[in-house]
Design a protein around this motif. Sequence first.
Motif, mmCIF file in Angstrom:
data_model
loop_
_atom_site.group_PDB
_atom_site.id
_atom_site.type_symbol
_atom_site.label_atom_id
_atom_site.label_comp_id
_atom_site.label_asym_id
_atom_site.label_seq_id
_atom_site.Cartn_x
_atom_site.Cartn_y
_atom_site.Cartn_z
ATOM 1 N N ARG A 1 47.457 19.346 -70.115
ATOM 2 C CA ARG A 1 48.572 18.656 -69.462
ATOM 3 C C ARG A 1 49.858 18.836 -70.256
ATOM 4 N NH1 ARG A 1 48.365 12.177 -67.944
ATOM 5 N NH2 ARG A 1 50.525 11.963 -67.265
ATOM 6 N N LYS B 1 51.075 22.601 -70.406
ATOM 7 C CA LYS B 1 51.672 23.031 -69.140
ATOM 8 C C LYS B 1 53.025 22.378 -68.922
ATOM 9 C CE LYS B 1 47.658 24.299 -66.384
ATOM 10 N NZ LYS B 1 46.680 23.791 -65.412
ATOM 11 N N PHE B 2 53.124 21.122 -69.313
ATOM 12 C CA PHE B 2 54.413 20.445 -69.163
ATOM 13 C C PHE B 2 55.475 21.158 -69.995
ATOM 14 C CE2 PHE B 2 57.615 17.343 -70.460
ATOM 15 C CZ PHE B 2 58.067 16.933 -69.219
ATOM 16 N N ALA C 1 55.421 24.281 -71.075
ATOM 17 C CA ALA C 1 55.673 25.618 -70.540
ATOM 18 C C ALA C 1 56.681 25.543 -69.403
ATOM 19 C CB ALA C 1 54.373 26.247 -70.060
ATOM 20 N N ARG C 2 56.441 24.603 -68.524
ATOM 21 C CA ARG C 2 57.310 24.482 -67.372
ATOM 22 C C ARG C 2 58.709 24.014 -67.748
ATOM 23 N NH1 ARG C 2 55.064 21.569 -61.956
ATOM 24 N NH2 ARG C 2 57.149 21.438 -61.077
ATOM 25 N N THR C 3 58.760 23.068 -68.661
ATOM 26 C CA THR C 3 60.053 22.541 -69.068
ATOM 27 C C THR C 3 60.865 23.616 -69.794
ATOM 28 O OG1 THR C 3 58.965 20.422 -69.339
ATOM 29 C CG2 THR C 3 61.159 20.616 -70.231
ATOM 30 N N SER D 1 60.068 14.196 -77.172
ATOM 31 C CA SER D 1 60.758 14.540 -75.937
ATOM 32 C C SER D 1 61.067 16.031 -75.926
ATOM 33 C CB SER D 1 62.061 13.749 -75.815
ATOM 34 O OG SER D 1 62.988 14.237 -76.761
ATOM 35 N N THR D 2 61.271 16.539 -74.720
ATOM 36 C CA THR D 2 61.631 17.941 -74.558
ATOM 37 C C THR D 2 62.874 18.273 -75.375
ATOM 38 O OG1 THR D 2 60.915 17.613 -72.301
ATOM 39 C CG2 THR D 2 61.966 19.705 -72.812
ATOM 40 N N TYR E 1 52.107 32.005 -71.067
ATOM 41 C CA TYR E 1 51.052 30.998 -71.145
ATOM 42 C C TYR E 1 49.715 31.659 -70.893
ATOM 43 C CZ TYR E 1 48.307 26.815 -70.479
ATOM 44 O OH TYR E 1 47.336 25.853 -70.609
ATOM 45 N N ARG F 1 60.654 26.792 -69.361
ATOM 46 C CA ARG F 1 61.165 27.701 -68.339
ATOM 47 C C ARG F 1 62.431 27.135 -67.709
ATOM 48 N NH1 ARG F 1 58.073 27.852 -62.993
ATOM 49 N NH2 ARG F 1 58.914 25.727 -63.018
ATOM 50 N N ASP F 2 62.400 25.850 -67.398
ATOM 51 C CA ASP F 2 63.570 25.232 -66.774
ATOM 52 C C ASP F 2 64.758 25.180 -67.716
ATOM 53 O OD1 ASP F 2 62.016 24.978 -64.574
ATOM 54 O OD2 ASP F 2 61.612 22.832 -64.805
#
Lengths: 321, 132, 557
Positions: free
Chosen positions: B20, B23-24, B26-28, B118-119, B38, B30-31
């Motif tokens: 979880r 993946k969070f 990885a996605r963040t 945090s991101t 990954y 990317r954004d």
Amino acid sequence: MDLVDDIRRGEVRAIARAISLIEDLEPEAELLADSLFPHTGRALILGVTGSPGAGKSTLVDRLITLERRSGHKVAVIAIDPSSPFSGGAVLGDRLRMQEHATDPGVFIRSMASRGFLGGVAAATGDVLKVLDAAGYDTIFIETIGVGQTEVKIVELSDIVLLVLMPGMGDEIQAMKAGVMEIGDIFIINKKDMPGADKLLMEVEYVLSFKNPGEDTVTNPIVMTSATNGEGIGLLREAIAAHRTEIARSGKLEQKRRFRLERELMGVLNRKIHQLMDVHIEVSKQLPDWADTLYRRKACPYALINKQIQNFLKEGRGDRTN
Amino acid sequence: MPSKKTRILIAKPGLDGHDRGAKFIARTLRDEGYEVIYTGIRQTPEAIVQTAIQEDVDFVGLSLLSGAHNELFPRVVDLLKENGAEDIKVIGGGIIPEEDIPLLKEKGVQAVFGPGTSTEQIVEFIEHGSGR
Amino acid sequence: MPLPEELKKQKKDWEETTVRKVISRYPELKAEFVTGSDKPVERLYLPESFSVEEYLGKQGFPGRYPYTRGVQPTMYRGRLWTMRQYAGFGTAEESNQRYRFLLEQGQTGLSVAFDLPTQIGYDSDDPRAEGEVGKVGVVVDTLRDMEILFDGIPLDKISTSMTINAPAAILLAMYIAVAEKKGIGKDKLRGTIQNDILKEYIARGTYIFPPAPSMRLITDVFAYCSREVPQWNTISISGYHIREAGSDASQEVAFTLANGIEYVRAALKAGLSVDDFAGRLSFFFNAHNDLLEEVAKFRAARRIWARIMKERFNATDPKSMMLRFHTQTGGSTLTAQQPDNNIVRVAIQALAAVLGGTQSLHTNSREEALALPAEESVRLALRTQQVLAYESGVTSTVDPLAGSYCVEALTDRIELEVWQYIDRIEALGGMVPSILKGYVQKQIQEAAFRTQKDIEKGERVVVGINKFQMEEKRPENLLRVDPAIRQVQTDKLSQLKRSRNSSHVQDSLSALRQGAKQDAVNLLPLILETVREYATLGEICQVLRDEFGEHKETIVL
Ligand SMILES: Nc1nc2c(ncn2[C@@H]2O[C@H](COP(=O)(O)OP(=O)(O)OP(=O)(O)O)[C@@H](O)[C@H]2O)c(=O)[nH]1
Ligand SMILES: [Mg+2]
């Protein structure tokens, strides 16, 4: 150039670095590509395309195993889309090939499309040179997998493998839309799933209309189940046979010549673009030009023609030294 | 025009399947405009290091929740070194007790982000090399 | 069910006068209130008009179809839930100590946690086991370890739950073999193996083989146990990990029950008849902080499962329709910051499970976001259950929150959402195709991503994380597993390998290999033979890996 030597010796770090230089359009990239060019032309380049989730990566994974068994060195370029919003990307194709990650005879590189259309990335052509010069015998290019826009793969590969799978309602539509034109070998993957035989018939039917009369090369259709390995041996044989056939018929040479033509066109276009941008600062002036158009003080063709004339007459003298 | 992109490998060493967080991230990332590779769960340190090198990444982010970090994180750092890739920075995350962080840093892990990070903190580290 | 007309009118009047006046001066804290699963909550729920038929159809009586109000007629008035703390770490010797401690503290069942190499079928000396041996649970390489693990524990008196999935059949075989050595018959054994591979593909990650052979192993267990180990719960269909992976409450129920449907289908296809195995299916859910929504979730789950079993699978035995479940409080709700706050969270979540009618319960310990729990924390977690059981009073009546206008409305809403997901999954061809396509993972991931973003933006408050933070000293001296354990365990293993009869081991393994090649053979007796010969878990799994292949995840991002 040291880097060129390192690449030709197959040093992984150097190869990986060189690819980044090219992707990032670093100033030394052109010289690098040209220094590598004389050493290219050996590798067999296989394009792998087809709709998302058709099994491209899984098939490549299986084919790598067979290639390795016959002692070939293999490289893979796997392309995934960049986000149009952030410019970032999550590159996930290599997940299915991770078993080969520690095999020194396999090099896998994920690339983001970075806004380039056509199913690949702009730098793909030059990246191929790096891998070819590094001595990889077989190079796979896995395209993004968005269906109908994967045309660029034809220009880059010796042989295009088009991967289809049953159960996609719009498959036939896609065929009509011309995707079938880009495949040399047709793979019906997931033959373990219902509908595979029906798809086979449909593909055979559509292929019976392909390039009527002009093309003597046959287009094999192979049914596979990438997850359990069925049909992969046949696929590899089909690829080898096809290669021999197009080599003999001169089609391979013709393709490679065509690829070089396309490459030259591409370089030329890019150069002209760059030149124009440097000399008449297109990107900077664009808003002003648009403004004159908006106020209907000028017309598009006339405006551009005038800019080009100015460029040809004076622009060069002004800014080059 | 050069357009250098920062590339990051997000990898899950060890055997736990709790992806979880990975993946969070990885996605963040990317954004945030990064190119993220990954490779899924259960990656060996050897595979992670070869992947990092072939993909020419700037960072390797390791996510681990099973408690095997003291063994596996330093192993990745060492293997990078052995392969002449010590310039690739290794950062870690997951369930990592505070008291383990000094040791991990001593062994060459650049930063450790525990639960509740945090991101922003992670991006801050990637951009400026600062942070935990 | 609609609101009665007159009530609707009155409500409107109340909103337009009384409420409006107050709101104009004292606006509500938020424009929109949502549940823990991010679903809207109304200011006030009112009684709906109902007929007796409707009541009987939707709620009925406890111990009767559709079991919304509970699976037993007297619930906790007759017998409290089983207090079952998940435990295990290090070597079999260390875990055996912990089990004895827990039983002395008044725990009423065991719950065994295995380490990851065991869960994925690798022996401790496998290179992939590096750093993992004994970390998240106890290490078991062979029957010898199981003998030590249950040393001095009366297997005919307690029930044992084992969190084991891909190699569940093997660990069950070992448990049976241990009992044999103690002279306890299979028919006396009570307990549960998780044995739920589908949620491993979806959320938890300890799969080994691809879906088809995995389902075969599961139905082999069903068939074997229905004949030989009749009191054993052959599967614990688990939503817990789906929720931990970030799903919302409705998804937790929906995907769990959809998995349940898949298992029932597989068993029917394998030739079992529904009432022979369905009564031994059990479930496992998560309990989160939104008390009312969680209670509603458990009630909805019971109602839906009863309907599925009765209407879709034509079960006739009431036991086949009863959704019996274990609950664990939500691990992902715990914070590493201000860990004592977790004690409070766990209490609320445990209350939700009890109000929801759970059959057994694990309460998490306060430092579990950081490390393995120390004995003292485990005791406190157990005491939380005991306070609920003996002091709170909520055990005195059955399904105490039934009839709460709000809880009933939430129950109905969750039920509706669950059916929608189930229909969608059926349309994709069932659970296995839905997993292979990544549909289920995608749904969970979207929910998880939203939750995390909301927390980062401060829109969802987590006390101590994005509000009410404070400087604090992180706890030290956390319980940890001695890193030397791998050496200790591999020494033990190589010693054992020298002492066993290796030709017997090889024979039993080749018999298993032959059996694996034929779908019609039940593998349980063959596996039992291998464990009796002290074949290692890794050896047994390798045979099956060779024959079955390995699963690869589908990632959607
Ligand atoms: N049943 C079946 N599933 C397959 C087969 N080949 C691939 N798959 C599954 O299809 C899914 C997608 O496979 P990939 O290899 O990632 O497909 P892809 O074309 O590379 O996908 P993208 O790169 O995302 O476009 C995975 O879940 C595979 O396991 C096959 O032959 N049979
Ligand atoms: Mg792919």
